[in-house]
Motif scaffolding. Structure first.
Motif, short mmCIF file in Angstrom:
data_model
loop_
_atom_site.label_atom_id
_atom_site.label_comp_id
_atom_site.label_asym_id
_atom_site.label_seq_id
_atom_site.Cartn_x
_atom_site.Cartn_y
_atom_site.Cartn_z
N GLY A 128 0.79 -1.29 0.00
CA GLY A 128 -0.13 -0.01 0.02
C GLY A 128 0.89 1.19 0.03
N GLY A 129 2.17 1.15 0.47
CA GLY A 129 2.82 2.28 0.29
C GLY A 129 3.38 2.52 -1.13
N VAL A 130 3.90 3.91 -1.56
CA VAL A 130 4.14 4.20 -2.87
C VAL A 130 5.01 3.26 -3.87
N ASP A 131 6.12 2.81 -3.01
CA ASP A 131 6.92 2.06 -3.87
C ASP A 131 6.28 0.70 -4.39
N SER A 132 5.68 -0.02 -3.51
CA SER A 132 5.22 -1.39 -4.01
C SER A 132 3.95 -1.08 -4.76
N SER A 133 3.28 0.25 -4.59
CA SER A 133 2.11 0.53 -5.49
C SER A 133 2.83 0.71 -7.01
N VAL A 134 3.64 1.57 -6.96
CA VAL A 134 4.15 1.65 -8.50
C VAL A 134 4.72 0.48 -9.18
N VAL A 135 5.43 -0.38 -8.31
CA VAL A 135 5.90 -1.56 -8.86
C VAL A 135 4.70 -2.32 -9.54
N THR A 136 3.65 -2.30 -8.67
CA THR A 136 2.54 -3.26 -8.73
C THR A 136 1.93 -2.74 -10.45
N MET A 137 1.79 -1.51 -10.61
CA MET A 137 1.21 -0.76 -11.74
C MET A 137 2.05 -1.03 -12.75
N LEU A 138 3.39 -0.98 -12.73
CA LEU A 138 4.27 -1.21 -13.75
C LEU A 138 4.34 -2.56 -14.09
N GLY A 139 4.29 -3.63 -13.06
CA GLY A 139 4.23 -5.04 -13.64
C GLY A 139 2.83 -5.35 -14.21
N HIS A 140 1.75 -4.87 -13.73
CA HIS A 140 0.37 -5.14 -14.13
C HIS A 140 0.49 -4.68 -15.69
N LYS A 141 1.06 -3.25 -16.09
CA LYS A 141 1.12 -2.95 -17.41
C LYS A 141 2.04 -3.84 -18.39
N ALA A 142 2.97 -4.48 -17.96
CA ALA A 142 3.88 -5.27 -18.47
C ALA A 142 3.19 -6.52 -18.63
N LEU A 143 2.76 -7.43 -17.51
CA LEU A 143 2.22 -8.70 -17.38
C LEU A 143 1.01 -9.07 -17.30
N GLY A 144 0.04 -8.12 -16.96
CA GLY A 144 -1.17 -8.24 -16.84
C GLY A 144 -1.48 -9.56 -15.89
N ASP A 145 -2.26 -10.26 -15.83
CA ASP A 145 -2.51 -11.36 -14.93
C ASP A 145 -1.36 -12.10 -14.81
N ARG A 146 -0.30 -12.23 -15.39
CA ARG A 146 0.85 -13.05 -15.02
C ARG A 146 1.79 -12.34 -13.92
N LEU A 147 1.28 -11.06 -13.53
CA LEU A 147 1.92 -10.91 -12.25
C LEU A 147 0.91 -11.19 -10.81
N LYS A 148 1.31 -11.84 -10.23
CA LYS A 148 0.66 -12.13 -8.89
C LYS A 148 0.95 -11.08 -7.77
N THR A 149 -0.03 -10.53 -7.53
CA THR A 149 0.50 -9.43 -6.42
C THR A 149 -0.36 -9.96 -5.11
#
Lengths: 343, 343
Positions: A61-82
């Motif tokens: 929920g912090g800014v760092d892990s939130s930004v990583v989640t968004m970058l990963g989601h844009k790149a991988l879609g459902d292949r990123l497990k968050t």
């Protein structure tokens, strides 16, 4: 991990910095950062690195892990497990709020209830170092490490920023090797890769990228809330009951100080008991300490000169609304020699 | 003690109040008080009561016991034996300062070093009630009681004021029966008399009499400093080392806040340890809590809205000058639900 994506991510340019293992990192200052271009580049790099595989990341929920989640989601879609690990040490309503925010972006965050594991690991521990160690070990090794293995992800995305690297090198924070932390022996188990797409940035750069990604301000400008979470704001043993007390006080402090624009503000539960009085009788209870910091980068900080009426109101509400609290203090010490959190 | 001086002192007039044992006390308000006349009357009453005998009193340096000492000295001269019991819990330089002040008035105060007895009695005690009980018992029974018997004084002078009586009746303070407290069984040992020449007054009246007696302002306007002294400002065990820490912090607070005109201000030593940093390394130390009260009569009180620069300066000096202190807080809670002292 020579030759891994990690090293490719940091060794493309002339202004370089050493990282553990001889890798080099180029700093990108927030003022020079082109967020759109940065996002496009990182998304490409993550796509190339992960290929058709699975990646996993822990969202706090912090800014760092939130930004990583968004970058990963844009790149991988459902292949990123968050995954969002609920260790029971979050602020009021926080786990569900984070899950809901990401749902709006189409990111399905898995909420993992690990409260029992954390409280068992913290039972009887009063020493701050042992407390942090128990949380780190339970988080990375027992909970997140197991999730990584169970899901079969060979790529881990992690929100390390350049300041974390500097502090590790300077000996202020201990070395954070994510693979070792989650219990993966990199010598034995070849094939794990760590992606750290924010490693060239400082906090202000990460916030800029977060804003460009369309994250709400409550995320990209979120107040620092460190790994040990509310456990870092409890002196003495961390129990579900004591977390509930500091959580209730935190709600009040955050409501009352939200408009100050201060860098960070918090409530700390003391173990010491002090004498109070209620209905003309002695009442032996506990203290809540308030801290509110002015800071640019958390390396140094000064207590905020808050309006006295705001302090009085926090004390009035806290002693009235939080059971067992008879007294409230405000910390007036700069960092150093204080630290920002109490534990 | 029916028929004792005590009852004669309180039962001369129409506006009466009951005292334990059925005695009645007439309140004299500060605004109606003729100090010169009051002094002359009390001196006469003490002379008559004691006759050719010996009286004794314990001087703490507070306004009540200082005024009693002056009244007794005017009435009895050297036949009043005044002792100052140094329990090791006083502020920096206080025992000698009090002795020196009274020397100027020709009053020979006997300084009794009882530090060892008090620290033995306090060893291992953390509970506030037990702490206060140990101090009261050691003071009255073990130290002052023995002095009374050794000197053969049958008259005790005591600075009880009307507020003490009210609070005992209301159940806020426990019953203070000076003879029982010093270990004299009033049923068995007939012949002891207690003189309480301030019993018709409140604190403001006592201050007025003190000024009229020529006492210096530092005495007649002295900040309240209660019986348990610095032990009331130590959370956890009271040891010589911990008293030295809170005493050093008290010097700083009193220097920095002397000009505020606040009712009372103090430093409190916590037992809780908090994380700090020195020279870029972790330092696990203790907190000093500052309290500064606005109050008329100590029944209710509010934290003083101190200039933030003063608070910062206290924090800076305390963390620099007092060993082991890494953090300083300011109490922002009113009384109630807080109390003025911490223990």
């Amino acid at each position: 991990m020579a030759g891994s994506v990690e090293s490719r991510l940091y060794t493309q340019s002339p202004l370089l910095r050493f990282r553990g293992g001889g890798k080099l990192i180029k700093e990108i200052k927030a003022s020079e950062l082109d967020s759109k271009k940065y996002i496009a580049e990182k998304v490409e790099e993550i796509k190339k690195a992960v290929g058709g595989g699975l990646a996993i990341n822990a969202l706090s929920g912090g800014v760092d892990s939130s930004v990583v989640t968004m970058l990963g989601h844009k790149a991988l879609g459902d292949r990123l497990k968050t995954v969002f690990v609920d260790h029971g040490l979050m602020r009021e309503g926080e786990p569900q709020r984070v899950v809901d925010i990401f749902k709006k972006f189409g990111v399905n965050v898995e909420l993992v209830d690990a409260r029992q594991q954390f409280f068992s690991a913290l039972k009887g521990i009063e020493d701050p170092e042992q407390k942090r160690e128990a949380i780190t070990r339970t988080f990375y090794r027992d909970v997140f490490g197991k999730l990584v293995r169970d899901k079969g992800a060979k790529f881990l995305m992690h929100g390390t920023i350049l300041t974390d690297v500097d502090e590790t090198v300077a000996g202020i924070k201990r070395q954070h090797n994510i693979l070792t932390q989650i219990g993966i022996d990199t010598n034995k188990e070849f094939g794990y890769h760590v992606l750290e797409p924010l490693i060239q940035l400082r906090k202000d750069g990460v916030r800029k990228v977060g804003k460009a990604l369309g994250l709400p301000e409550e995320v990209y400008n979120r107040m620092p809330f460190l790994g040990p979470a509310l456990a870092g704001r409890i002196i003495g043993e961390v129990t579900p009951e004591r977390v509930a007390v500091v959580r209730a006080a935190t709600v009040i402090v955050e409501e009352e100080l939200a408009k100050t624009g201060a860098f960070q503000y918090m409530a700390i539960l003391h173990k010491d008991k002090v004498t109070g009085m209620r209905d003309n009788r002695r009442d032996f209870g506990q203290q809540i300490e308030i801290r509110c910091w002015d800071s640019v980068d958390a390396r140094t900080a000064a207590p905020t000169n808050l309006p006295f009426a705001a302090l009085k109101r926090i004390a009035e509400r806290t002693t009235k609304e939080v059971p067992g609290i008879v007294s409230v203090t405000y910390n007036i010490t700069p960092k150093p020699p204080s630290t920002m959190e109490a534990v």
